[in-house]
Design a protein around this motif. Structure first.
Motif, mmCIF file in Angstrom:
data_model
loop_
_atom_site.group_PDB
_atom_site.id
_atom_site.type_symbol
_atom_site.label_atom_id
_atom_site.label_comp_id
_atom_site.label_asym_id
_atom_site.label_seq_id
_atom_site.Cartn_x
_atom_site.Cartn_y
_atom_site.Cartn_z
ATOM 1 N N LEU A 174 -11.832 30.598 4.408
ATOM 2 C CA LEU A 174 -10.611 30.220 5.113
ATOM 3 C C LEU A 174 -9.873 29.154 4.319
ATOM 4 C CD1 LEU A 174 -12.141 29.869 8.690
ATOM 5 C CD2 LEU A 174 -10.649 31.698 7.890
ATOM 6 N N PRO A 175 -8.536 29.163 4.362
ATOM 7 C CA PRO A 175 -7.822 28.050 3.727
ATOM 8 C C PRO A 175 -8.177 26.763 4.473
ATOM 9 C CG PRO A 175 -6.307 29.416 5.011
ATOM 10 C CD PRO A 175 -7.630 30.120 5.000
ATOM 11 N N PRO A 176 -8.404 25.666 3.767
ATOM 12 C CA PRO A 176 -8.769 24.429 4.463
ATOM 13 C C PRO A 176 -7.601 23.906 5.289
ATOM 14 C CG PRO A 176 -8.375 24.009 2.134
ATOM 15 C CD PRO A 176 -8.278 25.487 2.323
ATOM 16 N N GLN A 177 -7.882 22.897 6.098
ATOM 17 C CA GLN A 177 -6.831 22.287 6.922
ATOM 18 C C GLN A 177 -5.660 21.878 6.041
ATOM 19 O OE1 GLN A 177 -8.821 18.245 7.745
ATOM 20 N NE2 GLN A 177 -6.801 17.770 7.001
ATOM 21 N N SER A 178 -4.547 21.564 6.648
ATOM 22 C CA SER A 178 -3.364 21.219 5.855
ATOM 23 C C SER A 178 -3.141 19.720 5.870
ATOM 24 C CB SER A 178 -2.146 21.922 6.448
ATOM 25 O OG SER A 178 -1.010 21.596 5.701
ATOM 26 N N GLY A 179 -3.050 19.121 4.701
ATOM 27 C CA GLY A 179 -2.645 17.737 4.626
ATOM 28 C C GLY A 179 -3.786 16.739 4.549
ATOM 29 N N TRP A 180 -3.873 16.059 3.420
ATOM 30 C CA TRP A 180 -4.853 14.993 3.207
ATOM 31 C C TRP A 180 -4.101 13.803 2.639
ATOM 32 C CZ3 TRP A 180 -4.921 19.966 1.776
ATOM 33 C CH2 TRP A 180 -5.906 20.792 2.310
ATOM 34 N N THR A 181 -4.665 12.610 2.819
ATOM 35 C CA THR A 181 -3.967 11.396 2.399
ATOM 36 C C THR A 181 -4.798 10.581 1.429
ATOM 37 O OG1 THR A 181 -2.887 11.290 4.571
ATOM 38 C CG2 THR A 181 -2.789 9.318 3.200
ATOM 39 N N VAL A 182 -4.189 10.274 0.284
ATOM 40 C CA VAL A 182 -4.792 9.357 -0.674
ATOM 41 C C VAL A 182 -4.092 8.003 -0.513
ATOM 42 C CG1 VAL A 182 -4.964 8.840 -3.130
ATOM 43 C CG2 VAL A 182 -5.519 11.117 -2.314
ATOM 44 N N LYS A 183 -4.902 6.961 -0.399
ATOM 45 C CA LYS A 183 -4.395 5.599 -0.218
ATOM 46 C C LYS A 183 -4.462 4.879 -1.557
ATOM 47 C CE LYS A 183 -5.346 1.421 2.557
ATOM 48 N NZ LYS A 183 -6.181 0.918 3.687
ATOM 49 N N LEU A 184 -3.310 4.400 -2.020
ATOM 50 C CA LEU A 184 -3.216 3.773 -3.339
ATOM 51 C C LEU A 184 -2.928 2.286 -3.183
ATOM 52 C CD1 LEU A 184 -0.803 6.484 -4.795
ATOM 53 C CD2 LEU A 184 -3.267 6.400 -5.165
ATOM 54 N N GLU A 185 -3.820 1.459 -3.707
ATOM 55 C CA GLU A 185 -3.605 0.004 -3.705
ATOM 56 C C GLU A 185 -3.497 -0.464 -5.148
ATOM 57 O OE1 GLU A 185 -5.996 -1.891 -0.207
ATOM 58 O OE2 GLU A 185 -7.051 -0.064 -0.804
ATOM 59 N N GLY A 186 -2.578 -1.393 -5.393
ATOM 60 C CA GLY A 186 -2.396 -1.884 -6.754
ATOM 61 C C GLY A 186 -1.609 -0.951 -7.644
ATOM 62 N N VAL A 187 -0.639 -0.227 -7.055
ATOM 63 C CA VAL A 187 0.272 0.596 -7.860
ATOM 64 C C VAL A 187 1.700 0.112 -7.642
ATOM 65 C CG1 VAL A 187 -1.207 2.640 -7.791
ATOM 66 C CG2 VAL A 187 0.587 2.356 -6.065
ATOM 67 N N GLU A 188 2.585 0.529 -8.532
ATOM 68 C CA GLU A 188 4.010 0.181 -8.369
ATOM 69 C C GLU A 188 4.828 1.457 -8.305
ATOM 70 O OE1 GLU A 188 5.238 -2.443 -11.415
ATOM 71 O OE2 GLU A 188 3.941 -4.081 -10.756
ATOM 72 N N THR A 219 -5.731 -1.076 -9.782
ATOM 73 C CA THR A 219 -5.510 0.060 -8.868
ATOM 74 C C THR A 219 -6.816 0.550 -8.241
ATOM 75 O OG1 THR A 219 -3.533 0.804 -10.040
ATOM 76 C CG2 THR A 219 -4.690 2.455 -8.719
ATOM 77 N N GLN A 220 -6.752 0.738 -6.928
ATOM 78 C CA GLN A 220 -7.905 1.301 -6.212
ATOM 79 C C GLN A 220 -7.424 2.495 -5.400
ATOM 80 O OE1 GLN A 220 -10.561 -1.561 -4.423
ATOM 81 N NE2 GLN A 220 -11.065 -0.168 -2.765
ATOM 82 N N VAL A 221 -8.196 3.581 -5.425
ATOM 83 C CA VAL A 221 -7.808 4.823 -4.748
ATOM 84 C C VAL A 221 -8.892 5.216 -3.747
ATOM 85 C CG1 VAL A 221 -7.157 7.247 -5.049
ATOM 86 C CG2 VAL A 221 -6.583 5.568 -6.830
ATOM 87 N N THR A 222 -8.484 5.447 -2.509
ATOM 88 C CA THR A 222 -9.406 5.952 -1.487
ATOM 89 C C THR A 222 -8.736 7.125 -0.784
ATOM 90 O OG1 THR A 222 -8.539 4.284 0.046
ATOM 91 C CG2 THR A 222 -10.638 3.782 -1.044
ATOM 92 N N MET A 223 -9.521 7.825 0.027
ATOM 93 C CA MET A 223 -8.969 8.965 0.761
ATOM 94 C C MET A 223 -9.268 8.763 2.240
ATOM 95 S SD MET A 223 -9.540 12.927 -0.111
ATOM 96 C CE MET A 223 -8.984 14.232 0.956
ATOM 97 N N LEU A 224 -8.253 8.876 3.070
ATOM 98 C CA LEU A 224 -8.438 8.670 4.508
ATOM 99 C C LEU A 224 -9.414 9.718 5.039
ATOM 100 C CD1 LEU A 224 -4.836 7.781 5.796
ATOM 101 C CD2 LEU A 224 -6.594 6.291 4.836
ATOM 102 N N VAL A 261 0.840 -1.199 0.000
ATOM 103 C CA VAL A 261 0.000 0.000 0.000
ATOM 104 C C VAL A 261 0.877 1.252 0.000
ATOM 105 C CG1 VAL A 261 -1.778 1.289 1.243
ATOM 106 C CG2 VAL A 261 -1.846 -1.220 1.217
ATOM 107 N N VAL A 262 0.524 2.211 -0.853
ATOM 108 C CA VAL A 262 1.257 3.484 -0.930
ATOM 109 C C VAL A 262 0.319 4.608 -0.485
ATOM 110 C CG1 VAL A 262 2.444 5.105 -2.472
ATOM 111 C CG2 VAL A 262 2.695 2.631 -2.808
ATOM 112 N N TYR A 263 0.851 5.524 0.319
ATOM 113 C CA TYR A 263 0.077 6.692 0.752
ATOM 114 C C TYR A 263 0.693 7.945 0.148
ATOM 115 C CZ TYR A 263 -1.630 3.389 4.259
ATOM 116 O OH TYR A 263 -2.180 2.305 4.887
#
Length: 451
Positions: A437-451, A404-409, A379-381
């Motif tokens: 307002l600027p939104p919060q800082s930092g979001w994570t995309v979770k990548l499955e099935g990538v190289e 490949t499957q993509v989700t967001m935490l 899994v890659v984040y």
């Protein structure tokens, strides 16, 4: 009889099967594997607390700037605020810790997402935050709080299942024994034999720390400090030999070369992926590690800066140790609490990409320093610090596949993606409501099935 023979055989082979004993030299000590908990923990809180919290001005180096360097601004400060002939020792009774609630601290640190906490047991001023038997009348039991601060915090952290680290300064600026050894060109070791080493052994035997954060090493060689002998005992025979972790500040040329994990320098940023486990220590107050009563908001790290430092550090394989300086009464001021709790909220959502993670083959997108990578097995984040204007996140480093499957935490469901015309993939992010307002800082995309 056969069973008895087997027992005898096991006893005879015991020493050979036991863990190897470490020699008191760097070649042997540096080869010790780092206990796994430290790399998995990723996030810690540093606490600088001592007599320097009484003047609460300038920094925790107050005594040195005042009476070691005789800086005019420090001399003026003391003249204006304190009676004539005030000495640094006169500050100790004012270090009351009246409001120190160790369980409340532990709760804040837990909510901040800290997996370990490091407390200053003794800074360069030499005052010990426990009843050191070799620091007569210059310790927290004999004067000031009249409490075992190291022990009380340790108990509260253990109850909260947070690992406990002890910061300890090898040198003491104005200790007469140290000054005499220094005068001899460090040919004599009275200070080490009568003060530094007895205290280190006492701390380990009394509090059984998970981590020893050494400092104050820079003036003298290892042969003076006896560091390797202490570390050999720590790794071979101490009650924490299998779990304890140490840093790299054990002699004047040890930093970034010897010890356990590397600190290298305060607020160290390597810029590329180091081959050796490391830790970045940073402070919410950008100008000091100890509490300053006159700090202002521009001198305080904001939430976005803290998250950015954390993400960059973990992507490069490091741990992030974030410092607060409590007041002389033992209060972690609300602005520090707010920053810690903001970090904790971010980790509640994104911690999966941080804790127990490993660096990926690429640490950051080559075209930008706003997208950073971590991984766990296959899994890659991808952690992005700026929300793209068109709601499409372009990642050139991961190579997608049909699976490949993509989700967001923090968001339910999968995200749509397509192969990028050049390389990598284009991810359609959830729609964010417009906000002034600027939104919060930092979001994570979770990548499955990538190289």
């Amino acid at each position: 009889m056969a069973a008895g023979g087997l027992l005898w055989l096991a006893a005879a082979l015991g020493p050979a099967l036991a863990a190897p004993r470490y020699r008191p030299d760097w070649a042997s000590l540096d080869a010790r594997p780092l206990p796994a908990w430290f790399d998995q923990a990723k996030v810690g809180v540093f606490v600088h607390w001592g007599v320097f919290s009484v003047p609460a001005w300038g920094s925790e180096w107050f005594w040195w700037h005042w009476q070691g360097e005789h800086r005019a601004d420090y001399e003026r400060f003391v003249q204006r605020r304190y009676p004539p002939d005030t000495t640094y020792a006169d500050f100790a009774p004012r270090f009351t810790a009246h409001d120190f609630q160790p369980r409340e601290w532990a709760q804040i640190f837990q909510q901040a997402g800290a997996r370990y906490v490091v407390l200053t047991t003794k800074h360069h001023e030499g005052f010990t935050n426990w009843g050191s038997p070799v620091s007569w009348n210059w310790n927290s039991l004999d004067t000031g709080p009249h409490r075992d601060l190291v022990g009380e915090l340790g108990q509260a952290l253990r109850e909260s299942n947070i690992r406990y680290g002890l910061y300890h300064s090898l040198l003491e600026w104005f200790n007469p024994l140290y000054l005499a050894d220094k005068e001899s060109g460090f040919k004599t070791q009275d200070f080490v034999l009568k003060k530094t080493m007895p205290e280190l052994y006492d701390l380990v035997l009394k509090y059984k720390p998970d981590l020893i954060w050494s400092d104050g090493d820079w003036e003298a060689p290892e042969s003076y400090w006896n560091s390797t002998s202490f570390l050999a005992w720590l790794y071979n025979d101490s009650p924490v030999k299998d779990t304890v972790v140490v840093n790299d500040r054990w002699c004047n040329n040890c930093s970034c070369h010897h010890g356990g994990y590397y600190n290298c320098a305060d607020k160290y940023k390597p810029g590329t992926l180091p081959t050796h486990k490391w830790e970045m220590c940073s402070s919410i107050d950008k100008l000091s590690w100890g509490y300053r009563s006159n700090m202002n908001i521009a001198e305080i790290m904001d939430e976005a800066s803290i998250i950015e430092e954390l993400v960059q550090t973990v992507s490069f394989g490091g741990n992030y140790l974030l410092n607060v300086g409590p007041t002389k009464e033992g209060v972690i001021v609300p602005i520090f609490q707010e920053r810690l709790l903001a970090l904790g909220r971010w980790l509640d959502t994104n911690g999966e990409a941080i804790y127990e993670s490993k660096p990926w083959r690429v640490q950051m997108e080559n075209s930008t320093d706003t997208v950073w990578y971590t991984s766990k097995g296959p899994v890659v984040y991808a952690i992005f610090l700026l929300w793209p204007r068109d709601n499409v996140l372009e990642l050139s480093s991961p190579a997608p596949s049909p699976a490949t499957q993509v989700t967001m935490l923090g968001f339910a469901g999968t995200l749509k993606w397509q192969k990028s015309p050049s390389k990598g993939l284009l991810i359609t992010l959830p729609y964010m409501l417009p906000s002034p307002l600027p939104p919060q800082s930092g979001w994570t995309v979770k990548l499955e099935g990538v190289e």
